[in-house]
Design a protein around this motif. Structure first.
Motif, PDB file in Angstrom:
ATOM      1  N   SER A 110      40.511  40.533  47.148  1.00 44.95           N
ATOM      2  CA  SER A 110      40.326  39.017  46.895  1.00 44.95           C
ATOM      3  C   SER A 110      41.609  38.473  45.996  1.00 44.95           C
ATOM      4  O   SER A 110      42.147  39.159  45.148  1.00 44.95           O
ATOM      5  N   HIS A 111      42.153  37.358  46.420  1.00 49.70           N
ATOM      6  CA  HIS A 111      43.386  36.610  45.904  1.00 49.70           C
ATOM      7  C   HIS A 111      43.017  35.339  45.293  1.00 49.70           C
ATOM      8  O   HIS A 111      42.575  34.589  45.894  1.00 49.70           O
ATOM      9  N   ARG A 112      43.649  35.413  43.911  1.00 51.80           N
ATOM     10  CA  ARG A 112      43.624  34.015  43.299  1.00 51.80           C
ATOM     11  C   ARG A 112      44.920  33.246  43.413  1.00 51.80           C
ATOM     12  O   ARG A 112      45.910  33.815  43.087  1.00 51.80           O
ATOM     13  N   ALA A 123      26.705  34.764  48.300  1.00 57.62           N
ATOM     14  CA  ALA A 123      27.419  35.031  49.358  1.00 57.62           C
ATOM     15  C   ALA A 123      27.707  36.561  49.296  1.00 57.62           C
ATOM     16  O   ALA A 123      28.219  37.172  50.406  1.00 57.62           O
ATOM     17  N   ALA A 124      27.530  37.507  48.229  1.00 53.92           N
ATOM     18  CA  ALA A 124      28.231  38.541  48.145  1.00 53.92           C
ATOM     19  C   ALA A 124      27.577  39.511  49.017  1.00 53.92           C
ATOM     20  O   ALA A 124      28.079  40.488  49.600  1.00 53.92           O
ATOM     21  N   ALA A 125      26.142  39.497  49.048  1.00 56.64           N
ATOM     22  CA  ALA A 125      25.588  40.474  50.271  1.00 56.64           C
ATOM     23  C   ALA A 125      26.244  40.457  51.813  1.00 56.64           C
ATOM     24  O   ALA A 125      26.513  41.372  52.216  1.00 56.64           O
ATOM     25  N   ALA A 126      26.446  38.958  52.032  1.00 57.52           N
ATOM     26  CA  ALA A 126      27.020  38.866  53.440  1.00 57.52           C
ATOM     27  C   ALA A 126      28.412  39.382  53.462  1.00 57.52           C
ATOM     28  O   ALA A 126      28.837  40.003  54.409  1.00 57.52           O
ATOM     29  N   ALA A 173      36.851  40.039  40.423  1.00 57.34           N
ATOM     30  CA  ALA A 173      36.833  41.522  40.505  1.00 57.34           C
ATOM     31  C   ALA A 173      35.450  41.661  40.933  1.00 57.34           C
ATOM     32  O   ALA A 173      35.314  42.727  42.082  1.00 57.34           O
ATOM     33  N   ALA A 174      34.491  40.885  41.077  1.00 55.56           N
ATOM     34  CA  ALA A 174      33.240  41.014  41.790  1.00 55.56           C
ATOM     35  C   ALA A 174      33.367  41.184  43.306  1.00 55.56           C
ATOM     36  O   ALA A 174      32.983  41.973  43.971  1.00 55.56           O
ATOM     37  N   LEU A 175      34.125  39.988  43.761  1.00 57.30           N
ATOM     38  CA  LEU A 175      34.372  40.237  45.045  1.00 57.30           C
ATOM     39  C   LEU A 175      35.406  41.159  45.444  1.00 57.30           C
ATOM     40  O   LEU A 175      35.349  41.553  46.667  1.00 57.30           O
TER      41      LEU A 175
END
Length: 539
Positions: free
Chosen positions: A131-133, A81-84, A122-124
């Motif tokens: 990006s929150h964990r 989904a990263a491209a989106a 980190a990728a997102l």
């Protein structure tokens, strides 16, 4: 306080924020979330690929004006989904991407856990607003509330929420968090007053409207009418002013006629647009001394141009302020008088568009005849869209043309059309794809079929990646790795549960689209260069 596991806490938090549709695919690590969805009021749309889920959430968000939601599992799924996510970032679309992450206590350097990647967060983080964990089940409702507050405040951007897979299964006493009311982003009165004085004194004002003004359609119309000013839009701003309005010039900042219009204007009011290279195409326009700019993003208000006047705030709120400061009455131009600068500029744009879009004239004419007040065209990054429909087909509503402007991704059109078709109000949607882009997300035909959508999907087949083929030729390079062809898209559509029809002549397109709008399932209409032959040759 309610005892909930992490999956149920997530779904309850989405419900309290008004989410009615989630796009995604279940996996081993997110089953508790899907179990909670099954007993919720939220419609769960099962796509065939996570990239399709992301694009569908994007299309839903653009048309509904609400954040879209994409729910995936861990690792390769959220990376699919990263491209989106990147596309949503580039076009300022609020989409919440939710995925599990590695469990709490997972070794920092990894241990071979299923779906493990080096650093998913980190990728997102590199692609979205943040990006929150989360660190506990109790934190999930608050994290969702903060994500929605971020997406609804200032410039809308996508957000990624990562929930460790063990927390999705763990239970705790959870307190739900009501939606956070976003601040009203009004502009400083002195900035509005200065802009109003500049506009009142203008002899040749022009509006440039971008996607950031989609929620300000009424205000854009009234400002244009008050100033008797032509309105030109970007791709993402297309339809903010009904393109049948007498003051609408049309969409496409790259045309020579539009450049001339802006250069000969004494004031250019730009609302909700980056004035980006992906809109201008042919180099920047130097408008600084005449540019009055309205934008929600204070950081970006000097990007691609340093305006003489900067008005920072929400487009709808600021334009209401500006109308009050302008005083007076709206121009009679709105009553239907086609004379003046707007008509001349519109004629110029149409002439430019006719030359640029000549190879797709039949597509433009066919689709123009079926576009109504509430029609949405979801386009892919394909020549028939950016050379044809962008400037050649008039749309009548905000978000009436969905197009991946900034990212320029292939595969956007079909899943975005699915998301748009599920938005509240259920607009009439059609998808326009090229044969190259269609292959990126073709399995989403099965998603549309399962939903029973009356969705026309027009595939304009030129046998390959036509734009890149032309660029290779222009450079004098060998024509390499751009030839496609040989796909029977109509048969593929039937195999995936849709109707499929090969269009034999350009004249068949419009009636076939109208029939597809009334069909019991999606209809793919495959039109090739050979089928578009006319008495004068191939169009």
């Amino acid at each position: 306080m309610t005892q909930l596991n992490g999956g149920a806490a997530l779904v309850a938090a989405l419900e309290i924020h008004g989410v009615d549709t989630v796009f995604g695919i279940p996996g081993t690590h997110n089953l508790s979330a899907f179990a909670a969805l099954a007993s919720s009021r939220i419609q769960c749309v099962l796509t065939r690929h996570e990239q399709g889920a992301g694009y569908a959430a994007d299309g839903y968000a653009r048309v509904s004006g609400k954040p879209g939601v994409c729910l995936t599992t861990t690792g390769p799924a959220i990376l699919n989904a990263a491209a989106a996510a990147a596309q949503a970032w580039s076009d300022s679309v609020p989409v919440l991407f939710v995925s599990p992450g590695m469990p709490t206590g997972h070794p920092g350097r990894g241990n071979g856990e299923l779906h493990e990647v080096k650093d998913q967060q980190a990728a997102l983080e590199a692609l979205v607003a943040y990006s929150h964990r989360v660190r506990s089940v109790e934190e999930i409702p608050g994290a969702v509330a903060q994500a929605f507050a971020a997406m609804r405040t200032g410039r809308p951007r996508p957000v990624h929420l990562e929930i460790p897979l063990d927390l999705l299964e763990a239970s705790a006493e959870v307190r739900l968090v009501d939606p956070i009311e976003p601040a009203v982003a009004s502009a400083r009165p002195e900035a509005v007053g200065a802009a109003a004085r500049r506009l009142r004194g203008a002899q040749r004002p022009t509006l440039v409207v971008g996607g950031g003004a989609r929620s300000a359609a009424g205000q854009v119309r009234r400002v244009a009418e008050r100033l008797d000013a032509p309105v030109v839009t970007t791709a993402n701003g297309k339809g903010v002013l009904d393109e049948t309005h007498p003051l609408s010039v049309g969409a496409g900042l790259h045309h020579p006629s539009v450049r001339s219009l802006l250069e000969h204007s004494d004031v250019v009011l730009a609302v909700g647009t980056e004035l980006a290279p992906s809109d201008l195409w042919n180099g920047p326009m130097v408008l600084d001394d005449k540019l009055v700019r309205v934008d929600i993003d204070a950081v970006s208000i000097t990007t691609n141009g340093n305006p003489s006047m900067r008005v920072v705030g929400d487009a709808a709120v600021v334009l209401d302020q500006l109308l009050t400061a302008l005083g007076g009455e709206d121009s009679d131009t709105a009553s239907g008088d086609d004379a003046g600068r707007a008509a001349a500029a519109r004629a110029g744009l149409r002439a430019d568009a006719a030359v640029e879009g000549e190879p797709w004239r039949d597509i433009v004419e066919g689709l123009s005849s079926v576009v109504g007040d509430d029609t949405v065209i979801a386009g892919d990054s394909t020549m028939s869209c950016y050379y044809g429909v962008l400037s050649g087909v008039r749309v009548r509503r905000p978000a009436g043309f969905l197009y991946p402007t900034g990212g320029g991704t292939l595969g956007f059109g079909l899943p975005a059309a699915i998301g748009a078709a599920l938005a509240p109000g259920r607009p009439r949607v059609l998808a326009l794809l090229g044969d190259g882009g269609a292959m990126f997300t073709l399995p989403e035909l099965a998603t549309a079929a399962a939903l029973g959508l009356s969705l026309p999907i027009v595939v304009v087949d030129n046998g390959g990646y036509g734009e890149i083929r032309n660029e290779m030729a222009d450079r004098g390079d060998p024509i390499e790795a751009v030839r496609l062809g040989g796909v029977d898209f109509a048969a593929a559509a039937r195999a995936l549960g849709c109707h499929g029809l090969a269009i034999r002549s350009a004249a068949e397109l419009a009636p076939a689209v109208e029939k597809a709008f009334a069909a019991d399932r999606p209809t793919l209409l495959h039109i090739t260069e050979n089928s578009r032959a006319t008495q004068d040759g191939v169009v």
